[in-house]
Motif scaffolding. Structure first.
Motif, PDB file in Angstrom:
ATOM      1  N   GLY A  63      72.301-151.359   6.605  1.00 20.54           N
ATOM      2  CA  GLY A  63      72.116-150.069   5.949  1.00 20.54           C
ATOM      3  C   GLY A  63      71.781-150.239   4.473  1.00 20.54           C
ATOM      4  O   GLY A  63      70.931-149.545   3.932  1.00 20.54           O
ATOM      5  N   PHE A 111      65.332-145.881  10.048  1.00 18.08           N
ATOM      6  CA  PHE A 111      66.726-145.587  10.421  1.00 18.08           C
ATOM      7  C   PHE A 111      67.271-146.596  11.411  1.00 18.08           C
ATOM      8  O   PHE A 111      68.392-146.461  11.878  1.00 18.08           O
ATOM      9  CB  PHE A 111      66.847-144.207  11.063  1.00 18.08           C
ATOM     10  N   LEU A 170      70.717-147.814  10.900  1.00 13.62           N
ATOM     11  CA  LEU A 170      71.736-146.817  10.545  1.00 13.62           C
ATOM     12  C   LEU A 170      72.209-146.075  11.781  1.00 13.62           C
ATOM     13  O   LEU A 170      71.500-145.967  12.763  1.00 13.62           O
ATOM     14  CB  LEU A 170      71.151-145.802   9.560  1.00 13.62           C
ATOM     15  N   ASP A 171      73.420-145.553  11.708  1.00 13.84           N
ATOM     16  CA  ASP A 171      73.857-144.712  12.808  1.00 13.84           C
ATOM     17  C   ASP A 171      74.678-143.539  12.297  1.00 13.84           C
ATOM     18  O   ASP A 171      75.127-143.522  11.163  1.00 13.84           O
ATOM     19  CB  ASP A 171      74.635-145.516  13.854  1.00 13.84           C
ATOM     20  N   ARG A 176      72.755-141.942   9.174  1.00 13.35           N
ATOM     21  CA  ARG A 176      71.397-141.684   9.620  1.00 13.35           C
ATOM     22  C   ARG A 176      70.958-140.274   9.215  1.00 13.35           C
ATOM     23  O   ARG A 176      69.861-140.080   8.700  1.00 13.35           O
ATOM     24  CB  ARG A 176      71.378-141.845  11.141  1.00 13.35           C
ATOM     25  N   THR A 227      58.846-143.400  14.210  1.00 12.67           N
ATOM     26  CA  THR A 227      60.139-143.346  14.884  1.00 12.67           C
ATOM     27  C   THR A 227      59.921-143.233  16.388  1.00 12.67           C
ATOM     28  O   THR A 227      58.869-142.789  16.844  1.00 12.67           O
ATOM     29  CB  THR A 227      60.997-142.170  14.383  1.00 12.67           C
ATOM     30  N   ASP A 276      64.815-137.371  15.364  1.00 12.34           N
ATOM     31  CA  ASP A 276      64.280-137.655  14.028  1.00 12.34           C
ATOM     32  C   ASP A 276      62.910-137.015  13.867  1.00 12.34           C
ATOM     33  O   ASP A 276      62.594-136.430  12.833  1.00 12.34           O
ATOM     34  CB  ASP A 276      64.136-139.162  13.806  1.00 12.34           C
TER      35      ASP A 276
END
Lengths: 332, 228
Positions: A138, A162, A165-166, A170, A192, A197
């Motif tokens: 991250g 992303f 990331l979670d 995110r 993505t 997203d």
């Protein structure tokens, strides 16, 4: 700022990318498609890291590459930034050194936040003097984004930013991207494969499959096309609802999955669900023995609901009949 | 511990090997960089030139240098008349002969270091507006420089032991071109100086081992840096 690719062909090993598109590239453009569909190759092509085998690429009417006329502006002269999926921080420099690398090469005429400002904004101020090894995924993503912002490109490309990331991080990152795009008037093209997203970020969408662009244009239009549905998993099928229909704050839209939508044949009363849309049944599609997709035309746009054949029979739903779509606020 | 004679010989050796590294380093970096490129016309020619000293007899290298740079040759004559510089039979000449012989080793180490660098980093630099020349100075060299240093140290250690090319081009001049191997050879050829030869051999061995250990340490450091 118009991004235009005309009959572009790029070959990378056995992979072939073919693209013919024109998008406004204001705000955020999302490149959507399953893995291996050529999303990253498309970004590399726009950035100038892959050579065109055929076709023409231009930004804002300015030709960056034309295979026939042998015109090619090299990557470093395009003013197009790219945030790689794997961050690609320079291992021989500190975090600050990475940001200054971008700052020192930025043309004086372009305004951009100074290093300390952006570090504070992306919450890594305390990491500035650390070497880049041993940073979390991250942290690396945020630093790579900051480095690209500091470089003040005219267009910023982001490849699955992303991925590392979670959860809450995110969502924060998503909101931050939109804010930065607005504040810096920096158009972004974001790759993505997450439909959520895509719906939240996109003003425009470029949909890809098997190395080809299958649709492009305004998010609302592209995401309701049947060929777009073909890119989705069964459980991701659904519809994009514009943010104002769900009081969505900083996002552009919300993806409402067919599996999270209830249908009612009468106006529902005394229920906890926050979103109830009235509409007319536009189409009924039998998927298989277990599921039926019902498309409802409402004032929020088309809503898709997956129900069982038994429910369809019980409610006596038919094309053209009135019905209500019900969605829990927390399902959005 | 060391006698004045031995110190003299050691310092000649260190001076010759040190200058040899300085002479060949920039050229070796250029060759290594070129050879680490994917493909270009004439690559095999460059590759052959870089490796030639490895397969030629050292005496032949010394002889070719005499032909090319000796006082009788056009270049040697020009150097002498224009700058008063004489290469044959001097410490500078010994350094040049050593440089040529150590060249392939140096190119190899630097080239490996260039090739170990993640090409993705150069893409990342170019989308931050760094042009090719800028990338060479800001990315290629800094990322590879532990490997460059290791190549230089290996070449230095090997340079301490260069014999054939030095004795042919620079001859065995005490205090000027008499390096460790030349002194050992001279001692062995003089009856009753076996103990001198043995002590010099130990010094030579110690210097070579120190150089190799240092090079290995630098290479390990380089790998750690590039893996980050």
């Amino acid at each position: 700022m118009t991004l235009e690719l005309r009959e572009v062909v790029v070959r990378r090993g056995a992979f072939r990318l073919a693209a013919d598109l024109e998008v406004a590239a204001d705000g955020v453009t999302v490149v959507f498609g399953p893995s291996g569909s050529g999303k990253s190759s498309l970004l590399a092509t726009i950035a100038g890291l892959s050579r065109l085998e055929a076709g023409r690429l231009s930004l804002h009417g300015h030709v960056l590459e034309d295979a026939r006329k042998a015109v090619r502006v090299p990557a470093h002269a395009r003013g197009i930034g790219l945030v790689f999926q794997d961050a690609r921080l320079f291992p021989h420099l500190t975090v600050r050194g990475n940001l200054e690398y971008a700052e020192h090469r930025r043309p004086a005429v372009r305004n951009a936040p100074i290093v300390i400002e952006i570090a504070r904004r992306l919450e890594f101020e305390d990491l500035l003097d650390r070497p880049v090894r041993n940073l979390s995924g991250g942290e690396r993503s945020r630093i790579a984004l900051a480095r690209a912002i500091v470089s003040a490109p005219e267009l910023l490309l982001l490849d699955e930013p992303f991925a590392a990331l979670d959860g809450r991080r995110r969502r924060d990152f998503l909101a931050l991207l939109r804010e930065l795009s607005n504040e810096q008037s920096l158009p972004m093209v974001v790759v993505t494969h997450s439909i959520d997203d895509a719906a939240e970020l996109a003003n425009d969408v470029i949909a890809m499959r098997d190395g080809r662009v299958i649709a492009f244009g305004a998010a609302a239009a592209v995401m309701s096309r049947p060929e777009f549905a073909g890119l989705l998993d069964r459980r991701d099928l659904g519809a994009r609802v514009p943010a104002d229909a769900v009081a969505g704050g900083a996002v552009e839209g919300v993806w409402v999955r067919a599996d999270s939508v209830l249908l009612a044949s009468e106006r529902p009363r005394g229920i906890s669900a926050r979103h109830v849309w009235e509409g007319r049944i536009d189409a009924i599609t039998r998927e298989d023995a277990r599921g039926v997709l019902v498309s409802l035309a409402t004032e929020a746009g088309y809503i898709l609901s997956r129900i069982t054949p038994e429910a369809l029979a019980d409610l006596q739903l038919e094309q053209g009949k009135q019905a209500w779509a019900v969605v829990k606020a927390h399902a959005l | 511990m060391l006698t004045p004679d031995e110190l003299q010989i050691l310092s000649t050796s260190l001076g010759v090997a040190g200058r040899a590294v300085l002479f060949s380093l920039p050229v070796a970096i250029a060759f290594a960089w070129a050879l680490s490129r994917p493909r270009f016309p004439g690559k095999s020619v460059v590759d052959t030139i870089a490796h030639l000293p490895l397969v030629l007899p050292p005496v032949l290298v010394g002889y070719l240098l005499l032909l090319g740079l000796g006082a009788q040759s056009p270049i040697g004559g020009w150097l002498k008349s224009s700058f008063g510089v004489q290469l044959a039979f001097t410490a500078e000449g010994a350094a040049i002969a050593t440089a040529v012989m150590a060249f392939p080793l140096m190119v190899r180490a630097i080239r490996l270091s260039f090739e170990a660098t993640d090409p993705g980093l150069f893409e990342a630099a170019s989308v931050l507006r760094a042009g090719p020349w800028d990338r060479f100075w800001s990315m290629t060299l800094p990322l590879a420089w532990p490997g460059v240093l290791a190549g230089a140290v290996t070449a230095f250690a090997a340079g301490l032991g260069e014999f054939g090319a030095v004795i042919t081009f620079a001859s065995n001049v005490e205090g000027e071109t008499q390096t460790l191997p030349l002194a050992i050879n001279a001692a062995l050829n003089t009856p009753g100086r076996d103990d001198v030869a043995f002590r010099l051999a130990l010094i030579s061995l110690a210097a070579a081992i120190t150089g190799l250990v240092l090079a290995e340490m630098l290479q390990r450091w380089a790998r750690r840096r590039l893996e980050a």
